[in-house]
Design an enzyme around this catalytic site. Structure first.
Site, PDB file in Angstrom:
ATOM      1  N   ALA A 176      35.861  48.256  36.477  1.00 13.54           N
ATOM      2  CA  ALA A 176      34.894  47.289  37.000  1.00 13.54           C
ATOM      3  C   ALA A 176      34.253  46.529  35.855  1.00 13.54           C
ATOM      4  O   ALA A 176      34.355  46.932  34.698  1.00 13.54           O
ATOM      5  CB  ALA A 176      33.804  48.011  37.799  1.00 13.54           C
TER       6      ALA A 176
ATOM      7  N   THR B  98      28.586  50.521  44.696  1.00 16.44           N
ATOM      8  CA  THR B  98      27.308  50.792  44.050  1.00 16.44           C
ATOM      9  C   THR B  98      26.113  50.739  45.005  1.00 16.44           C
ATOM     10  O   THR B  98      26.162  50.058  46.041  1.00 16.44           O
ATOM     11  CB  THR B  98      27.111  49.735  42.939  1.00 16.44           C
ATOM     12  OG1 THR B  98      25.786  49.779  42.453  1.00 16.44           O
ATOM     13  CG2 THR B  98      27.350  48.320  43.457  1.00 16.44           C
ATOM     14  N   ASP B  99      25.046  51.410  44.610  1.00 15.57           N
ATOM     15  CA  ASP B  99      23.762  51.303  45.313  1.00 15.57           C
ATOM     16  C   ASP B  99      23.230  49.867  45.252  1.00 15.57           C
ATOM     17  O   ASP B  99      22.404  49.471  46.067  1.00 15.57           O
ATOM     18  CB  ASP B  99      22.738  52.275  44.699  1.00 15.57           C
ATOM     19  CG  ASP B  99      22.617  52.146  43.179  1.00 15.57           C
ATOM     20  OD1 ASP B  99      23.579  51.673  42.531  1.00 15.57           O
ATOM     21  OD2 ASP B  99      21.562  52.536  42.637  1.00 15.57           O
TER      22      ASP B  99
ATOM     23  N   TYR C  16      26.049  41.185  40.173  1.00 17.90           N
ATOM     24  CA  TYR C  16      26.871  42.404  40.150  1.00 17.90           C
ATOM     25  C   TYR C  16      27.000  42.969  41.571  1.00 17.90           C
ATOM     26  O   TYR C  16      28.107  43.253  42.046  1.00 17.90           O
ATOM     27  CB  TYR C  16      26.227  43.428  39.207  1.00 17.90           C
ATOM     28  CG  TYR C  16      26.847  44.810  39.253  1.00 17.90           C
ATOM     29  CD1 TYR C  16      28.104  45.052  38.700  1.00 17.90           C
ATOM     30  CD2 TYR C  16      26.176  45.881  39.850  1.00 17.90           C
ATOM     31  CE1 TYR C  16      28.670  46.326  38.735  1.00 17.90           C
ATOM     32  CE2 TYR C  16      26.720  47.152  39.885  1.00 17.90           C
ATOM     33  CZ  TYR C  16      27.977  47.381  39.328  1.00 17.90           C
ATOM     34  OH  TYR C  16      28.529  48.635  39.374  1.00 17.90           O
TER      35      TYR C  16
ATOM     36  N   LEU D 293      33.714  56.968  34.342  1.00 12.78           N
ATOM     37  CA  LEU D 293      34.159  57.728  35.515  1.00 12.78           C
ATOM     38  C   LEU D 293      35.666  57.969  35.478  1.00 12.78           C
ATOM     39  O   LEU D 293      36.150  59.057  35.802  1.00 12.78           O
ATOM     40  CB  LEU D 293      33.769  56.973  36.800  1.00 12.78           C
ATOM     41  CG  LEU D 293      34.273  57.581  38.107  1.00 12.78           C
ATOM     42  CD1 LEU D 293      33.717  58.992  38.314  1.00 12.78           C
ATOM     43  CD2 LEU D 293      33.892  56.695  39.294  1.00 12.78           C
TER      44      LEU D 293
ATOM     45  N   ASP E 130      46.003  44.943  33.571  1.00 11.41           N
ATOM     46  CA  ASP E 130      44.817  44.103  33.762  1.00 11.41           C
ATOM     47  C   ASP E 130      44.743  43.868  35.269  1.00 11.41           C
ATOM     48  O   ASP E 130      45.570  43.140  35.829  1.00 11.41           O
ATOM     49  CB  ASP E 130      44.993  42.789  32.989  1.00 11.41           C
ATOM     50  CG  ASP E 130      43.835  41.835  33.246  1.00 11.41           C
ATOM     51  OD1 ASP E 130      42.939  42.168  34.050  1.00 11.41           O
ATOM     52  OD2 ASP E 130      43.831  40.742  32.642  1.00 11.41           O
ATOM     53  N   ILE E 131      43.774  44.481  35.923  1.00 13.47           N
ATOM     54  CA  ILE E 131      43.756  44.415  37.388  1.00 13.47           C
ATOM     55  C   ILE E 131      43.471  43.010  37.933  1.00 13.47           C
ATOM     56  O   ILE E 131      43.686  42.737  39.104  1.00 13.47           O
ATOM     57  CB  ILE E 131      42.799  45.460  38.024  1.00 13.47           C
ATOM     58  CG1 ILE E 131      41.365  45.303  37.521  1.00 13.47           C
ATOM     59  CG2 ILE E 131      43.307  46.877  37.799  1.00 13.47           C
ATOM     60  CD1 ILE E 131      40.349  46.115  38.330  1.00 13.47           C
TER      61      ILE E 131
ATOM     62  N   THR F 254      30.922  46.193  34.616  1.00 18.71           N
ATOM     63  CA  THR F 254      29.729  47.003  34.924  1.00 18.71           C
ATOM     64  C   THR F 254      28.469  46.570  34.162  1.00 18.71           C
ATOM     65  O   THR F 254      27.441  47.234  34.275  1.00 18.71           O
ATOM     66  CB  THR F 254      29.994  48.498  34.634  1.00 18.71           C
ATOM     67  OG1 THR F 254      30.462  48.621  33.288  1.00 18.71           O
ATOM     68  CG2 THR F 254      31.006  49.082  35.587  1.00 18.71           C
TER      69      THR F 254
HETATM   70  N1  LIG Z   1      27.753  52.939  35.670  1.00 24.31           N
HETATM   71  C1  LIG Z   1      26.980  53.038  36.738  1.00 24.31           C
HETATM   72  O1  LIG Z   1      25.793  53.369  36.644  1.00 24.31           O
HETATM   73  C2  LIG Z   1      27.550  52.785  38.107  1.00 24.31           C
HETATM   74  C3  LIG Z   1      26.685  52.880  39.217  1.00 24.31           C
HETATM   75  C4  LIG Z   1      27.210  52.661  40.497  1.00 24.31           C
HETATM   76  C5  LIG Z   1      28.553  52.374  40.666  1.00 24.31           C
HETATM   77  N2  LIG Z   1      29.365  52.266  39.568  1.00 24.31           N
HETATM   78  C6  LIG Z   1      30.775  51.958  39.798  1.00 24.31           C
HETATM   79  O2  LIG Z   1      31.536  53.092  39.412  1.00 24.31           O
HETATM   80  C7  LIG Z   1      32.800  52.677  38.869  1.00 24.31           C
HETATM   81  C8  LIG Z   1      32.990  53.273  37.488  1.00 24.31           C
HETATM   82  O3  LIG Z   1      31.941  52.832  36.648  1.00 24.31           O
HETATM   83  P1  LIG Z   1      31.834  53.263  35.106  1.00 24.31           P
HETATM   84  O4  LIG Z   1      30.400  53.207  34.750  1.00 24.31           O
HETATM   85  O5  LIG Z   1      32.640  54.487  34.874  1.00 24.31           O
HETATM   86  O6  LIG Z   1      32.542  52.025  34.423  1.00 24.31           O
HETATM   87  P2  LIG Z   1      32.831  51.751  32.863  1.00 24.31           P
HETATM   88  O7  LIG Z   1      32.528  52.945  32.049  1.00 24.31           O
HETATM   89  O8  LIG Z   1      32.183  50.448  32.526  1.00 24.31           O
HETATM   90  O9  LIG Z   1      34.393  51.566  32.900  1.00 24.31           O
HETATM   91  C9  LIG Z   1      34.983  50.470  33.519  1.00 24.31           C
HETATM   92  C10 LIG Z   1      36.332  50.288  32.886  1.00 24.31           C
HETATM   93  O10 LIG Z   1      36.992  49.216  33.529  1.00 24.31           O
HETATM   94  C11 LIG Z   1      37.736  48.551  32.529  1.00 24.31           C
HETATM   95  N3  LIG Z   1      38.074  47.204  32.943  1.00 24.31           N
HETATM   96  C12 LIG Z   1      37.284  46.111  32.994  1.00 24.31           C
HETATM   97  N4  LIG Z   1      37.995  45.040  33.379  1.00 24.31           N
HETATM   98  C13 LIG Z   1      39.262  45.460  33.588  1.00 24.31           C
HETATM   99  C14 LIG Z   1      40.463  44.815  33.976  1.00 24.31           C
HETATM  100  N5  LIG Z   1      40.501  43.513  34.237  1.00 24.31           N
HETATM  101  N6  LIG Z   1      41.592  45.554  34.084  1.00 24.31           N
HETATM  102  C15 LIG Z   1      41.575  46.860  33.806  1.00 24.31           C
HETATM  103  N7  LIG Z   1      40.477  47.540  33.428  1.00 24.31           N
HETATM  104  C16 LIG Z   1      39.324  46.835  33.300  1.00 24.31           C
HETATM  105  C17 LIG Z   1      36.815  48.559  31.327  1.00 24.31           C
HETATM  106  O11 LIG Z   1      37.540  48.300  30.140  1.00 24.31           O
HETATM  107  P3  LIG Z   1      36.767  47.574  28.913  1.00 24.31           P
HETATM  108  O12 LIG Z   1      35.599  48.442  28.579  1.00 24.31           O
HETATM  109  O13 LIG Z   1      37.824  47.532  27.868  1.00 24.31           O
HETATM  110  O14 LIG Z   1      36.347  46.243  29.438  1.00 24.31           O
HETATM  111  C18 LIG Z   1      36.289  49.984  31.377  1.00 24.31           C
HETATM  112  O15 LIG Z   1      37.136  50.869  30.706  1.00 24.31           O
HETATM  113  C19 LIG Z   1      32.777  51.146  38.903  1.00 24.31           C
HETATM  114  O16 LIG Z   1      33.386  50.710  40.093  1.00 24.31           O
HETATM  115  C20 LIG Z   1      31.295  50.812  38.954  1.00 24.31           C
HETATM  116  O17 LIG Z   1      31.058  49.556  39.556  1.00 24.31           O
HETATM  117  C21 LIG Z   1      28.892  52.464  38.298  1.00 24.31           C
END
Ligand SMILES: NC(=O)c1ccc[n+]([C@@H]2O[C@H](COP(=O)([O-])OP(=O)(O)OC[C@H]3O[C@@H](n4cnc5c(N)ncnc54)[C@H](OP(=O)(O)O)[C@@H]3O)[C@@H](O)[C@H]2O)c1
Length: 291
Positions: free
Chosen positions: A49, A90-91, A114, A2, A25-26, A51
């Protein structure tokens, strides 16, 4: 996934400073304070996140550190400055027992780690910021990142390869070599991150605050989604078989029904994201996955 689509979408009309894990690093409160002080932004968007839903079950502390404690860090870094925080949830904060789409004010009751950690992040945001957008979304897929659509296409490709190799070798028994089993008793709304990024820009431009549910329109089961993916991609020699969640045990429980109501978003913005079937077509074109 995203984050990169948000960066692209918002860069057209805004100055966007993208930061990945190497730059911030958040989980580290000082990193958050330093980044906010250096950039001095009008808006902070947290798309980071933990994830890995199944991984969260075994790594509870690491999962809460990123999905909950880090949200506190971001809120504290933005405190006393006029900064809007946009955060995603998230849902999976719902238990999936509903029979009609979840509204923003419905009671949360997560059934996996999660979901618990994301709900804890929501609560930090709501208690520590009075200028936030909390966007709950579901079943994301996008150009950058691992997701269900890519997994189905890759698994179908692998099945076809095995099937064709066996056929060439003259194997008589090819049963199930080109069948994918996908659960049919979990319902949700697949959402293209490009459409979600456009919806976020709309919410920003109209200066909305509070909780919003944002997904592509309509819903389906994972099985229906998989069937549609292969159909749209022109894959007609791999069969998809519907199975029950109980036939495919995973470490984390999943809500059976996690459709989010789009009513608030549509009535307040006057716009509706496209149906998931059209979004899927756009995505498959973008990744050149149509045979
Ligand atoms: N994917 C889904 O189906 C889904 C559904 C509902 C809601 N969401 C929410 O939507 C948002 C975006 O999801 P997404 O699927 O795009 O996530 P994603 O592709 O997994 O990306 C998350 C990013 O966060 C980074 N990250 C993890 N720990 C971190 C830290 N301590 N400091 C800085 N960055 C960090 C990860 O880096 P690394 O990869 O290097 O760890 C990754 O680049 C999240 O809030 C997720 O909970 C996702």
């Amino acid at each position: 996934m995203l984050g990169s689509d948000l960066h692209k979408q918002l860069s057209a009309d805004h100055e966007v400073v993208g930061m990945d894990k190497e730059e911030i690093d958040i989980v580290c409160a000082d990193d958050c304070k330093k980044a906010v002080a250096e950039v001095n932004p009008a808006i902070v968007i947290n798309a980071a996140a933990f994830t890995d839903v199944d991984g969260c079950e075994a790594q509870r502390d690491a999962c809460f550190a990123v999905n909950a404690e880090a949200v506190k860090n971001i809120c504290l870094a933005c405190r006393d400055r006029d900064i809007k925080i946009i955060h995603f949830s998230t849902d999976y904060v719902f238990d999936g027992k509903a029979q009609s789409p979840y509204r923003e004010q419905d009671v949360c009751n997560p059934i996996n780690v999660y979901g618990e950690s994301k709900l804890a992040g929501e609560l930090y945001l709501q208690s520590l910021s009075d200028n936030y957008l909390l966007i709950r979304t579901s079943w994301l897929y996008g150009v950058n990142g691992k997701n269900f659509v890519r997994t189905i296409l890759e698994r179908a490709k692998a099945k076809r390869f095995i099937h064709d190799t066996m056929a060439r070798a003259g194997a008589r028994r090819q049963t199930h070599s080109s069948t994918l089993s996908v659960v049919d008793d979990q319902l949700g709304s697949p959402t293209y991150t490009k459409d979600l990024a456009a919806a976020v820009e709309l919410l920003i431009s109209q200066n909305h605050k509070g909780i919003f549910h944002v997904t592509n329109r309509g819903h389906c089961s994972w099985y229906e989604f998989a069937v549609r993916i292969l159909k749209e991609a022109g894959v007609d020699n791999v069969e998809v078989k519907p199975i029950k969640t109980s036939q495919m045990p995973r470490p984390a429980m999943r809500p059976a029904y996690s459709v989010l109501s789009m009513q608030k978003f549509i009535s307040l913005t006057g716009k509706a994201p496209q149906p998931w079937q059209l979004a899927l077509q756009d995505y498959l074109k973008n990744i050149n996955a149509i045979n």
